[in-house]
Motif scaffolding. Structure first.
Motif, PDB file in Angstrom:
ATOM      1  N   GLY A 297     -28.606 -30.650  12.681  1.00 26.72           N
ATOM      2  CA  GLY A 297     -28.398 -31.507  13.820  1.00 26.72           C
ATOM      3  C   GLY A 297     -29.469 -31.394  14.890  1.00 26.72           C
ATOM      4  N   GLY A 298     -30.714 -31.103  14.507  1.00 23.06           N
ATOM      5  CA  GLY A 298     -31.795 -30.966  15.465  1.00 23.06           C
ATOM      6  C   GLY A 298     -32.025 -29.545  15.932  1.00 23.06           C
ATOM      7  N   TYR A 299     -31.244 -28.596  15.414  1.00 23.87           N
ATOM      8  CA  TYR A 299     -31.395 -27.181  15.770  1.00 23.87           C
ATOM      9  C   TYR A 299     -31.869 -26.442  14.532  1.00 23.87           C
ATOM     10  CZ  TYR A 299     -29.980 -22.388  16.955  1.00 23.87           C
ATOM     11  OH  TYR A 299     -29.943 -21.035  17.179  1.00 23.87           O
ATOM     12  N   VAL A 300     -32.993 -25.710  14.645  1.00 23.89           N
ATOM     13  CA  VAL A 300     -33.572 -25.064  13.457  1.00 23.89           C
ATOM     14  C   VAL A 300     -32.746 -23.900  12.954  1.00 23.89           C
ATOM     15  CG1 VAL A 300     -35.908 -25.746  14.103  1.00 23.89           C
ATOM     16  CG2 VAL A 300     -35.058 -23.503  14.786  1.00 23.89           C
ATOM     17  N   GLY A 301     -31.920 -23.331  13.814  1.00 26.01           N
ATOM     18  CA  GLY A 301     -31.158 -22.145  13.452  1.00 26.01           C
ATOM     19  C   GLY A 301     -31.787 -20.896  14.028  1.00 26.01           C
ATOM     20  N   LYS A 302     -31.201 -19.763  13.711  1.00 30.01           N
ATOM     21  CA  LYS A 302     -31.683 -18.482  14.227  1.00 30.01           C
ATOM     22  C   LYS A 302     -32.935 -18.050  13.458  1.00 30.01           C
ATOM     23  CE  LYS A 302     -28.328 -17.612  17.209  1.00 30.01           C
ATOM     24  NZ  LYS A 302     -28.568 -17.451  18.658  1.00 30.01           N
ATOM     25  N   VAL A 303     -34.068 -18.014  14.149  1.00 26.52           N
ATOM     26  CA  VAL A 303     -35.319 -17.587  13.525  1.00 26.52           C
ATOM     27  C   VAL A 303     -35.952 -16.510  14.408  1.00 26.52           C
ATOM     28  CG1 VAL A 303     -35.684 -19.815  12.404  1.00 26.52           C
ATOM     29  CG2 VAL A 303     -36.654 -19.414  14.677  1.00 26.52           C
ATOM     30  N   TYR A 304     -37.047 -15.949  13.927  1.00 25.92           N
ATOM     31  CA  TYR A 304     -37.734 -14.883  14.653  1.00 25.92           C
ATOM     32  C   TYR A 304     -38.802 -15.456  15.573  1.00 25.92           C
ATOM     33  CZ  TYR A 304     -35.762 -12.389  10.639  1.00 25.92           C
ATOM     34  OH  TYR A 304     -34.923 -11.908   9.658  1.00 25.92           O
ATOM     35  N   LYS A 305     -39.227 -14.654  16.532  1.00 24.11           N
ATOM     36  CA  LYS A 305     -40.352 -14.995  17.395  1.00 24.11           C
ATOM     37  C   LYS A 305     -41.311 -13.811  17.415  1.00 24.11           C
ATOM     38  CE  LYS A 305     -38.849 -18.993  19.061  1.00 24.11           C
ATOM     39  NZ  LYS A 305     -38.454 -19.113  20.486  1.00 24.11           N
TER      40      LYS A 305
END
Length: 342
Positions: A297-305
């Motif tokens: 829905g336009g949100y990539v999800g939990k990812v790292y930075k």
């Protein structure tokens, strides 16, 4: 590919006329409406065709147009990362730390053919050809991609091998090449060559560099479409790309998408959802726009930075980091990647 009997050339000619469909990387993130997918809505089925199970897959890259050495190096390192296992310790210099590109590929490897053979985990970059002269021009049709492969395997004095046994061809077009439907509807596609053009049937994929033409469509989540709705947090924040080139980093996710699908559906008669083989929904199509837990829905999800705030979800060789779209896990019956929180 498995040493299975392929369909007669007359059938491929029929497909050319009636079934000229390519699996497209439609990187329009709004299509991923069901967060992490939904087993209630997906009927992924096996249609008895071959998968790329012979080991290794010999991958041949055709660099069409003008490419910077840094761009080529980043893409090569991604290819090398597919077969490079994670180390148990992040301090290891020889292997990427978990989660790695190879860990991401393990989901693709869950798919089998009718003999029970899994997709191979060994992809070897076996040859490269540089088509700096734009041998077929800068405005290409989809069918022209096959002609580019034909030129590459017949070029003088150093052609690419024509490998119908375990070869896979990847055509990459540079920033100034316009391909039919590129940016308008697709970011990449895969199919198989026709004997009337190339001489044999081999699987191939094409991906274009989107950094100059349509980063908002094909380099998501490092660029957003101009008319995109606000993200879940109410803004239009653009995530930094892990290797410093929005076009290449977006392109790598599309390459991953197409490699997953050409491996699981090389002749468009293996793994896909839907009743129409001319428009199959394949294992990566099911997870468009999903890169981490809760994505969709336009949100990539939990990812790292990383320390500069650039996004990534897997590690690669030489300290590389990449953002790869998830693919459908047939055992969990949902989209999945090694950076999943559950």
């Amino acid at each position: 590919m498995q040493n299975q009997k392929l369909l007669p050339s007359s059938y491929f000619f029929f497909l050319l006329i009636c079934l000229f469909h390519v699996s497209s990387s439609l990187m329009q993130f709004k299509q991923a409406e069901n967060y992490e997918g939904s087993s209630d809505l997906v009927e992924l089925e096996y249609h008895m065709g071959p998968v790329l199970a012979s080991s290794p897959i010999n991958l041949y890259i055709i660099w069409y147009g003008h490419w910077k050495p840094t761009q080529q190096a980043t893409i090569r390192d991604f290819i090398y990362s597919i077969s490079s296992s994670s180390s148990s310790s992040s301090s290891s210099s020889s292997s990427p730390s978990y989660p790695s590109v190879a860990d991401w590929w393990k989901t693709v490897r869950l798919y089998t053919d009718q003999t029970g053979s899994n997709i191979t985990g060994n992809i070897v970059l076996s040859g490269e050809l540089y088509d700096f002269s734009y041998s077929h021009g800068t405005h290409l049709s989809r069918l022209d991609i096959q002609s580019i492969i034909k030129t590459a395997v017949t070029s003088y004095p150093t052609p690419l091998p024509l490998n119908p046994h375990n070869g896979l061809y990847l055509v990459l077009t540079s920033y100034d090449v316009q391909v039919q439907d590129f940016c308008r509807a697709v970011c990449g596609f895969h199919y198989f060559t026709f004997p009337t053009i190339v001489g044999v049937t081999v699987p191939y994929a094409w991906v274009g560099y989107s950094g100059a033409q349509c980063p908002g469509m094909c380099a998501y989540p490092f660029a957003w479409p101009k008319d995109s709705p606000p993200s879940r947090n109410g803004g239009h924040d653009v995530m930094g790309s892990p290797n410093g080139d929005v076009g290449v980093d977006g392109m790598i996710s599309v390459i991953a998408h197409e490699l997953a699908e050409v491996s699981s559906n090389p002749l468009v008669n293996a793994w896909y959802a839907g009743d129409d083989p001319t428009a199959p929904t394949e294992i990566a199509d099911l997870c468009l726009g999903v890169y981490g837990s809760g994505g969709g829905g336009g949100y990539v999800g939990k990812v790292y930075k990383d320390s500069w705030g650039n996004g990534f979800n897997v590690n690669g060789v030489k300290g590389r980091r990449f953002m790869l779209q998830w693919v459908w896990n047939p055992l969990k019956r949902r989209c999945f990647g090694p950076n999943a929180l559950d």
